[in-house]
Every structure is written in structure tokens, then in C-alpha cells.
Design an enzyme around this catalytic site. Structure first.
Site, PDB file in Angstrom:
ATOM      1  N   ASN A  52     -35.899 -17.687  32.030  1.00 16.92           N
ATOM      2  CA  ASN A  52     -36.038 -16.390  32.700  1.00 16.92           C
ATOM      3  C   ASN A  52     -35.716 -15.303  31.671  1.00 16.92           C
ATOM      4  O   ASN A  52     -34.552 -15.081  31.346  1.00 16.92           O
ATOM      5  CB  ASN A  52     -35.049 -16.324  33.878  1.00 16.92           C
ATOM      6  CG  ASN A  52     -35.021 -14.951  34.520  1.00 16.92           C
ATOM      7  OD1 ASN A  52     -35.883 -14.111  34.265  1.00 16.92           O
ATOM      8  ND2 ASN A  52     -34.018 -14.710  35.361  1.00 16.92           N
ATOM      9  N   TRP A  53     -36.768 -14.680  31.161  1.00 20.16           N
ATOM     10  CA  TRP A  53     -36.557 -13.696  30.085  1.00 20.16           C
ATOM     11  C   TRP A  53     -35.982 -12.381  30.615  1.00 20.16           C
ATOM     12  O   TRP A  53     -35.599 -11.518  29.832  1.00 20.16           O
ATOM     13  CB  TRP A  53     -37.882 -13.419  29.356  1.00 20.16           C
ATOM     14  CG  TRP A  53     -38.418 -14.594  28.582  1.00 20.16           C
ATOM     15  CD1 TRP A  53     -37.819 -15.832  28.437  1.00 20.16           C
ATOM     16  CD2 TRP A  53     -39.646 -14.659  27.835  1.00 20.16           C
ATOM     17  NE1 TRP A  53     -38.612 -16.652  27.657  1.00 20.16           N
ATOM     18  CE2 TRP A  53     -39.734 -15.957  27.273  1.00 20.16           C
ATOM     19  CE3 TRP A  53     -40.672 -13.749  27.585  1.00 20.16           C
ATOM     20  CZ2 TRP A  53     -40.811 -16.358  26.475  1.00 20.16           C
ATOM     21  CZ3 TRP A  53     -41.750 -14.153  26.795  1.00 20.16           C
ATOM     22  CH2 TRP A  53     -41.808 -15.435  26.249  1.00 20.16           C
ATOM     23  N   LYS A  54     -35.973 -12.212  31.923  1.00 21.22           N
ATOM     24  CA  LYS A  54     -35.490 -10.966  32.544  1.00 21.22           C
ATOM     25  C   LYS A  54     -36.223  -9.762  31.934  1.00 21.22           C
ATOM     26  O   LYS A  54     -37.358  -9.886  31.502  1.00 21.22           O
ATOM     27  CB  LYS A  54     -33.978 -10.832  32.413  1.00 21.22           C
ATOM     28  CG  LYS A  54     -33.235 -12.072  32.883  1.00 21.22           C
ATOM     29  CD  LYS A  54     -31.793 -11.808  33.118  1.00 21.22           C
ATOM     30  CE  LYS A  54     -31.052 -13.114  33.323  1.00 21.22           C
ATOM     31  NZ  LYS A  54     -29.743 -12.934  33.906  1.00 21.22           N
TER      32      LYS A  54
ATOM     33  N   HIS B  77     -33.594 -14.212  43.013  1.00 20.75           N
ATOM     34  CA  HIS B  77     -32.591 -14.211  41.936  1.00 20.75           C
ATOM     35  C   HIS B  77     -31.445 -13.297  42.352  1.00 20.75           C
ATOM     36  O   HIS B  77     -31.657 -12.270  43.010  1.00 20.75           O
ATOM     37  CB  HIS B  77     -33.232 -13.716  40.631  1.00 20.75           C
ATOM     38  CG  HIS B  77     -32.347 -13.936  39.440  1.00 20.75           C
ATOM     39  ND1 HIS B  77     -31.307 -13.095  39.142  1.00 20.75           N
ATOM     40  CD2 HIS B  77     -32.340 -14.908  38.499  1.00 20.75           C
ATOM     41  CE1 HIS B  77     -30.697 -13.543  38.055  1.00 20.75           C
ATOM     42  NE2 HIS B  77     -31.309 -14.645  37.635  1.00 20.75           N
TER      43      HIS B  77
ATOM     44  N   GLU C 296     -29.879 -11.122  40.860  1.00 16.20           N
ATOM     45  CA  GLU C 296     -30.043  -9.710  40.450  1.00 16.20           C
ATOM     46  C   GLU C 296     -30.988  -8.985  41.407  1.00 16.20           C
ATOM     47  O   GLU C 296     -30.817  -7.787  41.662  1.00 16.20           O
ATOM     48  CB  GLU C 296     -30.552  -9.653  38.999  1.00 16.20           C
ATOM     49  CG  GLU C 296     -29.449 -10.052  38.023  1.00 16.20           C
ATOM     50  CD  GLU C 296     -29.933 -10.729  36.748  1.00 16.20           C
ATOM     51  OE1 GLU C 296     -31.115 -10.617  36.397  1.00 16.20           O
ATOM     52  OE2 GLU C 296     -29.096 -11.401  36.106  1.00 16.20           O
TER      53      GLU C 296
ATOM     54  N   GLU D 270     -27.513 -21.116  41.396  1.00 14.18           N
ATOM     55  CA  GLU D 270     -27.023 -20.218  40.352  1.00 14.18           C
ATOM     56  C   GLU D 270     -25.777 -19.496  40.867  1.00 14.18           C
ATOM     57  O   GLU D 270     -25.882 -18.454  41.526  1.00 14.18           O
ATOM     58  CB  GLU D 270     -28.089 -19.172  40.011  1.00 14.18           C
ATOM     59  CG  GLU D 270     -29.359 -19.756  39.437  1.00 14.18           C
ATOM     60  CD  GLU D 270     -30.018 -18.802  38.452  1.00 14.18           C
ATOM     61  OE1 GLU D 270     -30.261 -19.225  37.325  1.00 14.18           O
ATOM     62  OE2 GLU D 270     -30.246 -17.628  38.796  1.00 14.18           O
TER      63      GLU D 270
ATOM     64  N   GLY E 174     -24.944 -14.998  33.075  1.00 17.75           N
ATOM     65  CA  GLY E 174     -24.779 -14.032  31.993  1.00 17.75           C
ATOM     66  C   GLY E 174     -23.332 -13.742  31.620  1.00 17.75           C
ATOM     67  O   GLY E 174     -23.041 -12.791  30.908  1.00 17.75           O
TER      68      GLY E 174
ATOM     69  N   SER F  57     -25.311 -19.489  32.550  1.00 10.94           N
ATOM     70  CA  SER F  57     -24.764 -19.702  31.209  1.00 10.94           C
ATOM     71  C   SER F  57     -24.999 -21.118  30.668  1.00 10.94           C
ATOM     72  O   SER F  57     -24.123 -21.692  30.018  1.00 10.94           O
ATOM     73  CB  SER F  57     -23.277 -19.337  31.181  1.00 10.94           C
ATOM     74  OG  SER F  57     -23.102 -17.961  31.483  1.00 10.94           O
TER      75      SER F  57
ATOM     76  N   GLY G 126     -31.278 -18.120  31.435  1.00  9.78           N
ATOM     77  CA  GLY G 126     -31.452 -16.699  31.166  1.00  9.78           C
ATOM     78  C   GLY G 126     -31.303 -16.408  29.687  1.00  9.78           C
ATOM     79  O   GLY G 126     -32.219 -16.619  28.886  1.00  9.78           O
ATOM     80  N   GLY G 127     -30.121 -15.940  29.297  1.00  9.16           N
ATOM     81  CA  GLY G 127     -29.879 -15.491  27.924  1.00  9.16           C
ATOM     82  C   GLY G 127     -30.340 -16.476  26.858  1.00  9.16           C
ATOM     83  O   GLY G 127     -30.979 -16.084  25.869  1.00  9.16           O
TER      84      GLY G 127
HETATM   85  C1  PEP Z   1     -30.487 -16.384  35.049  1.00  3.72           C
HETATM   86  O1  PEP Z   1     -30.832 -15.258  34.722  1.00  3.72           O
HETATM   87  O2  PEP Z   1     -31.059 -16.948  35.991  1.00  3.72           O
HETATM   88  C2  PEP Z   1     -29.400 -17.030  34.316  1.00  3.72           C
HETATM   89  C3  PEP Z   1     -29.010 -18.208  34.690  1.00  3.72           C
HETATM   90  O3  PEP Z   1     -28.899 -16.317  33.261  1.00  3.72           O
HETATM   91  P1  PEP Z   1     -27.896 -16.905  32.120  1.00  3.72           P
HETATM   92  O4  PEP Z   1     -28.447 -18.231  31.675  1.00  3.72           O
HETATM   93  O5  PEP Z   1     -27.915 -15.880  31.049  1.00  3.72           O
HETATM   94  O6  PEP Z   1     -26.548 -17.059  32.768  1.00  3.72           O
END
Ligand code: PEP
Length: 258
Positions: free
Chosen positions: A9-11, A95, A97, A167, A173, A212, A233-234
Site C-alpha cells: 500500500n503505497w498510500k 483502511h 486512515e 491491521e 506506521g 509495521s 505500508g512503509g
Molecule cells: C498500511 O498502511 O496498511 C500499513 C500496514 O502501514 P505500515 O506497514 O507502514 O504500518
């Protein structure tokens, strides 16, 4: 047998140039991984270009959101039909967010899930508790409520056409990952809840972990019996990290087969 999936997930990050550079770095090593499935979810404006770059590779294209509406006067929204036209196979729905920053309710998320199915997309339904909810011991209540909103609208069997991503919001994040045991406990709860309504759907259901995930913890998470991959994500923006996470999924899949 369930096949593991790793979705990046590049956000709202990067540029067209950085997206192309990332793909250039990840596609050759991913071409050698044939056991699990892999996907990337770029921002909307890059879907077409990323889709083009993915042609001929096994890496699938996903979007990060879609509208709960079909079409019409919804400025700024993007429909499931448009995503399908761009070659998307997956779409992230609900998600944390979207839920917290954009105020999406369980009902909106369920409507988005229904739209994804209507247009032949595989929704990646995100569920998870915030830190206060975990500390007050209501993780299962929260996850059940988020899941039930979708099954109430679409039916339990509809889950077999998508993927669930657990999640924990406190892990997204933040660098704080759920331990493999914490993740497994919630994943088993999700499978059990779905299984109480439909055993076959539950057995086939892919449940990803997100929060994470890094190269350093992916193997332990993916080794858990109910963890069927990750939503990343990151670390999906860092080529070496993402490739290492995908390799961990490949190795975990090999262990399942043997
Ligand atoms: C996400 O954005 O779904 C996520 C899991 O982010 P991260 O891996 O950065 O915690």
C-alpha cells in the site's frame, strides 16, 4: 490450500518517477518468486502507468480505495468500474486512515465492499482496533463489528471473493508490530467467526496482517497458521524491504506445501 498474498500500500507517497524506479527495482527479483501472490496499490493517478509497467509480470495491480457509488455527481470520487478499467484486481476497503481521517463508517465500508464485488474487484477489507480498544480488551468486539457490517450487507460467502487484512491501528506506521502470537490470535478469531456461519468460506479466506511489517519480522508473522500474508505500508516503498518480505511469503508458502 491458501496461497499467501503480499500487497504493498503505497498510500499518498512518491511521484510517477519514483514509482517507476521502485518497479524497476522490485520486478526482476519478484519474477523469480512463483509460489505466493504479490500486488502493489499505487495512488489513483499512477494506476494506468503502473499497470502498464506490470504487464508481463505476475505482480497484480490494486487501488487504495473506491467510491461507494456507481457513478454520477460525486466530485473527486473514483468508481469500481473505473478501477476495473485500469486493470485493477484488488482494492483496499476500510483502511484505518479512511475510517479515521475521512470518517468512513462501517456502513460506508460495507457499501464499498459491495461495489468492489459488483465490478469484479477483490476487496482487501481492513479491520482492526485502536490502542485504547486493545487495552480495554475489546479487540474482538471491534473486529467482529467491522466484519459483521460487511457480511450483513453482502453475505458471508462474499468474503470468499475478497481478502481480510487485520491491521491493528496502533501498529500502522508506528514501528510497533503485533507479535506473531497477537496477530495469530485475532486471525484465528476472524476465521472462527466466519467459520461459525460458513466453514468452507472460512477455510479458504485469506487473512493478511498489516502493521509495521518489515523484512526483519515478516517470516515470523507469515509462519503463523492463520496469517496468509501481509498488507505492507512503509516497507513497500523500499525496494529491498518489499522484496525481502515477498521472499518471506514465498518461503512460508514452500513450508506449507512440503
Ligand atoms: C498500511 O498502511 O496498511 C500499513 C500496514 O502501514 P505500515 O506497514 O507502514 O504500518
Amino acid at each position: 490450500m491458501r496461497v499467501k498474498l503480499v500487497a504493498g500500500n503505497w498510500k499518498m507517497n512518491g511521484s510517477l518517477a519514483s514509482s517507476q524506479a521502485l518497479l524497476k527495482a522490485i520486478l526482476p527479483p519478484l519474477a523469480a518468486l512463483d509460489r505466493a501472490h504479490y500486488a502493489v496499490c499505487p495512488p489513483f493517478p499512477y494506476l494506468a502507468a503502473v499497470g502498464q509497467a506490470l504487464r508481463g509480470s505476475k505482480v497484480q495491480l490494486g487501488a487504495q480505495d473506491l467510491s461507494q457509488f456507481d457513478d454520477g455527481a460525486y466530485t473527486g470520487a473514483v468508481s469500481g468500474a473505473m478501477l476495473a478499467e485500469c486493470g485493477c484486481r484488488h482494492v483496499i476497503v476500510g483502511h484505518s486512515e479512511r475510517r479515521t481521517v475521512f470518517g468512513e463508517t462501517d456502513e460506508i465500508v460495507a457499501a464499498k465492499y459491495a461495489q468492489a464485488l459488483k465490478h469484479g474487484l477483490s476487496p482487501i477489507l481492513c479491520v482492526g482496533e485502536v490502542l485504547g480498544e486493545r487495552e480495554s480488551g475489546v479487540t474482538e468486539t471491534v473486529v467482529a463489528r467491522q466484519l459483521d457490517a460487511v457480511t450483513a450487507r453482502c453475505g458471508t460467502q462474499a468474503l470468499s471473493r475478497g481478502v481480510v487484512a487485520y491491521e491493528p491501528v496502533w501498529a500502522i506506521g508506528t514501528g510497533k508490530t503485533a507479535s506473531p502470537e497477537q496477530a495469530q490470535a485475532v486471525h484465528a478469531f476472524i476465521r472462527g467467526r466466519v467459520g461459525a456461519a460458513d466453514r468452507r468460506t472460512a477455510e479458504a479466506l485469506l487473512i493478511l496482517y498489516g502493521g509495521s511489517v518489515k523484512a526483519g519480522n515478516a517470516a515470523q508473522l507469515f509462519a503463523m497458521p492463520d496469517v496468509d500474508g501481509g498488507l505492507i505500508g512503509g516497507a513497500s516503498l523500499v525496494a529491498d524491504e518489499f522484496v525481502a518480505i515477498c521472499r518471506a511469503a514465498q518461503s512460508a508458502q514452500e513450508t506449507v506445501r512440503t
